[in-house]
Design an enzyme around this catalytic site. Structure first.
Site, PDB file in Angstrom:
ATOM      1  N   HIS A   1     -75.201  11.750  31.116  1.00 52.07           N
ATOM      2  CA  HIS A   1     -76.233  12.403  31.914  1.00 52.07           C
ATOM      3  C   HIS A   1     -75.831  12.528  33.383  1.00 52.07           C
ATOM      4  O   HIS A   1     -75.146  11.680  33.935  1.00 52.07           O
ATOM      5  CB  HIS A   1     -77.596  11.730  31.746  1.00 52.07           C
TER       6      HIS A   1
ATOM      7  N   GLU B   1     -82.199  12.427  31.992  1.00 58.51           N
ATOM      8  CA  GLU B   1     -82.157  11.217  31.151  1.00 58.51           C
ATOM      9  C   GLU B   1     -83.042  10.129  31.717  1.00 58.51           C
ATOM     10  O   GLU B   1     -83.703   9.396  30.985  1.00 58.51           O
ATOM     11  CB  GLU B   1     -80.708  10.719  31.024  1.00 58.51           C
TER      12      GLU B   1
ATOM     13  N   ASP C   1     -72.729   6.304  28.577  1.00 61.42           N
ATOM     14  CA  ASP C   1     -73.623   5.917  29.679  1.00 61.42           C
ATOM     15  C   ASP C   1     -73.195   4.542  30.173  1.00 61.42           C
ATOM     16  O   ASP C   1     -72.339   3.896  29.565  1.00 61.42           O
ATOM     17  CB  ASP C   1     -75.074   5.897  29.159  1.00 61.42           C
TER      18      ASP C   1
ATOM     19  N   HIS D   1     -79.488   1.262  38.845  1.00 62.79           N
ATOM     20  CA  HIS D   1     -80.766   1.698  39.441  1.00 62.79           C
ATOM     21  C   HIS D   1     -81.057   1.009  40.784  1.00 62.79           C
ATOM     22  O   HIS D   1     -82.182   1.046  41.254  1.00 62.79           O
ATOM     23  CB  HIS D   1     -81.954   1.497  38.490  1.00 62.79           C
TER      24      HIS D   1
HETATM   25 ZN   LIG Z   1     -77.921   6.084  32.437  1.00 62.34          ZN
END
Ligand SMILES: [Zn+2]
Length: 334
Positions: free
Chosen positions: A62, A194, A217, A304
């Site tokens: 993604h 995503e 990923d 993140h």
């Molecule tokens: Zn990811």
């Protein structure tokens, strides 16, 4: 393809969920020499096909990153923001951000706020504006911002804000460069959205209608301080072959096949059992009447957050394993 140069180009592109155009243009240029056909769809997915007469294989990485979106501009010039994808306030406070038009700001919260009780929707962005009118000249409601922290290399590791999943995009590009002769019909799909529920991969998988699907990923690691075995992979220990996450239980024969290929080719590999989070493998495996699906993942600490960390050797191992699968002799049935 120079790894660091390519990764830097990928992580520098602006690409919050829903606005992946800039990332997709960078990737299109890099992928063009290795693709027979390149196309896009309404969702913003980028399809790079290496044509073959054999079974169809869809690899998906993604393009989008997490970010923040402006929900309100206060009279004091402070921007109120909500999350795009999963972010935790305590992990992102006082991080510099940038908007698509180049405007910069810093994530903040009310001075008296209890950081532990902050919700993502309580986050603010300070643009340095002195009034609402000033701030409105810089950004509008609906504009998205991404983390604006540096990308640095240190002893075989990279620290950077959006390795999830530009590191995966890099692994796919490196694999495309490495793949030799094969009859397989290969689709390298760089997917959109995503981070808000693997939405791009849904339509992409329906379009490609693959025999095999592999999500590429990042994945959680068990070597972050206090990780408590909620993930199984370790940074620097090779390609993490997905067994499961919250959205998929990979087909056992795909897991076996990927691990056997790694063994055969001397590619460092490990298991990936993840108790939280999902990937594009989720929507791919339940497409139409089901797809033999697996995942090849890059162990990533602090995903993140404004400073995620991966090992370059793990990206290389993933690229090698993707190339090995792409070249392997496949039948329609796994
Ligand atoms: Zn990811």
């Amino acid at each position: 393809m120079d790894m660091m140069k390519t990764l830097t180009a990928l992580v520098s592109a602006f690409g919050p969920a829903g606005d992946e155009g800039e990332v997709s243009r960078v990737i299109e240029q890099l992928a063009a020499p290795y693709a027979d056909e390149i196309s896009r769809d309404v969702m913003g997915n980028l399809f790079c096909r290496k044509k073959g007469t054999g079974p169809k294989v869809m690899f998906a990485a993604h393009m989008d990153s997490v970010g923040l979106v402006v929900t309100h501009i206060g009279e004091d010039g402070i921007v109120h923001a909500g999350p795009l994808g999963s972010i935790r306030p305590a992990e992102v406070l006082y991080t510099p951000v940038r908007f698509k038009n180049g405007v910069r700001g810093i994530i903040c919260a009310e001075v008296e706020a209890d950081v532990d009780k902050l919700k993502p929707a309580d986050l603010l962005i300070d643009l340095g504006a002195s009034s609402g009118e000033d701030a409105e000249k810089l950004v509008s409601v609906g504009d998205a911002a991404v983390f604006d922290t540096p990308t640095v290399q240190t002893d075989g590791r990279v620290i950077s804000p959006c390795l999830d999943d530009r590191a995966g995009c890099l692994a796919l590009l490196l694999a495309m460069e490495r793949i030799g002769e094969t009859d397989n019909d290969l689709y390298f799909v760089f997917t959109s959205q995503e981070e808000v529920g693997a939405r791009g991969a849904k339509t992409a998988a329906w379009t490609v209608d693959p025999d095999y699907g592999i999500a590429v990923d990042v994945t959680g690691t068990d070597d972050e301080p206090g990780a408590r075995h909620r993930a199984s992979s370790r940074c620097g220990s090779g390609a993490a072959v997905k067994v499961m996450d919250r959205t998929v239980i990979c087909h056992p024969r795909m897991v076996e096949r990927l691990l056997a290929l790694a063994e055969e080719r001397g590619i460092p590999a490990q298991w990936d059992v993840l108790q939280a989070g999902g990937t594009d493998a989720g929507p791919i495996h339940v497409t139409r009447s089901g797809v033999y699906t697996g995942g090849v993942c890059i162990p990533c600490r602090y995903a993140h957050t404004p400073a995620a960390l991966v090992a370059l050797s793990d990206i290389t191992a993933c690229a090698d394993l993707i190339a090995a699968f792409a070249e392997s002799k496949l039948e329609k049935e796994c």
